[in-house]
Design a protein around this motif. Sequence first.
Motif, mmCIF file in Angstrom:
data_model
loop_
_atom_site.group_PDB
_atom_site.id
_atom_site.type_symbol
_atom_site.label_atom_id
_atom_site.label_comp_id
_atom_site.label_asym_id
_atom_site.label_seq_id
_atom_site.Cartn_x
_atom_site.Cartn_y
_atom_site.Cartn_z
ATOM 1 N N ASP A 137 -15.938 -2.022 -6.545
ATOM 2 C CA ASP A 137 -16.111 -1.618 -5.151
ATOM 3 C C ASP A 137 -14.964 -2.207 -4.339
ATOM 4 O O ASP A 137 -14.974 -3.395 -3.995
ATOM 5 C CB ASP A 137 -17.462 -2.115 -4.648
ATOM 6 N N ALA A 140 -15.814 -3.703 -0.812
ATOM 7 C CA ALA A 140 -16.432 -5.030 -0.891
ATOM 8 C C ALA A 140 -15.380 -6.089 -1.181
ATOM 9 O O ALA A 140 -15.395 -7.180 -0.581
ATOM 10 C CB ALA A 140 -17.522 -5.037 -1.953
ATOM 11 N N GLY A 214 -20.287 -6.489 -8.036
ATOM 12 C CA GLY A 214 -21.608 -6.646 -7.448
ATOM 13 C C GLY A 214 -22.300 -7.955 -7.785
ATOM 14 O O GLY A 214 -23.402 -8.214 -7.304
ATOM 15 N N GLN A 217 -21.456 -11.281 -3.299
ATOM 16 C CA GLN A 217 -21.321 -10.561 -2.050
ATOM 17 C C GLN A 217 -20.042 -11.014 -1.339
ATOM 18 O O GLN A 217 -19.577 -12.135 -1.544
ATOM 19 C CB GLN A 217 -22.536 -10.809 -1.158
#
Length: 261
Positions: A137, A140, A214, A217
């Motif tokens: 991601d 992120a 993931g 965070q």
Amino acid sequence: MPRFALQVEYDGAPFHGWQRQNDLPSVQGAIEHALGKVEKGVHKIAAAGRTDKGVHGIAQVAHCDMVRDWTPFRLSEAINYHLKPNPVSITACAQVPDTFHARFSAQERRYLFRILPRRAPVTHSRGFVWQVKQQLDLDAMREGASHLLGKHDFTTFRSTICQSLSPVKALDVLDIFEVETMHGTEVHFDVRARSFLHNQVRSFIGTLERVGSGSLQPIDVKTALEARDRQACGPVSPPHGLYLAGVTYETSPFDGSVVVG
């Protein structure tokens, strides 16, 4: 003695890092050995950065002092001839003032890190990219990286054997973007600062990869930074995805203009 700046490209896999070591192959040792063939005698060179075992170089910069007044082209050709069969190449050479120092005159170092998210085993890029099996991601990771920009105490992201006198550094750039290659879509990290702590970039990448997968965070990066504790760092990424991609000086040694030391 005329001084020359050398731009150096190398595959870090066969070497125990840049720095000269007794009885172990190093990039510095290979170049100094080649210089001894070009001009008899003991040669010692200085570089902008001391890359670790397995880390590659795209545009490392070093300097050497010679006795003869070589033309840069002839010197680079002679060094490259005597570097064979080492995977090291002098890609640019320029005469510079004796006030120029590859390390101390540098104003910025730039590192590139390559990740290939792909399940199938890597073949052609093996040893030059970090393969992870899950997709990442990027948004992120970018959010996590934003907490690292600026001047901070980077104790969390420095090796326990780091010899720097202070853990405080200023991180100027940490950009993350995708690059299409014939082997798949790679995730590249562009990391820039005046100087870095030992293992700092690989510690950043290892932590951000956990964010992208993931497991962490984005806010966890800020928490880890503020902890100032090595135990708060994510895993350190492997060296073979990392490249010293360039060094910035007040004036480039290789563009034909005078270098300010």
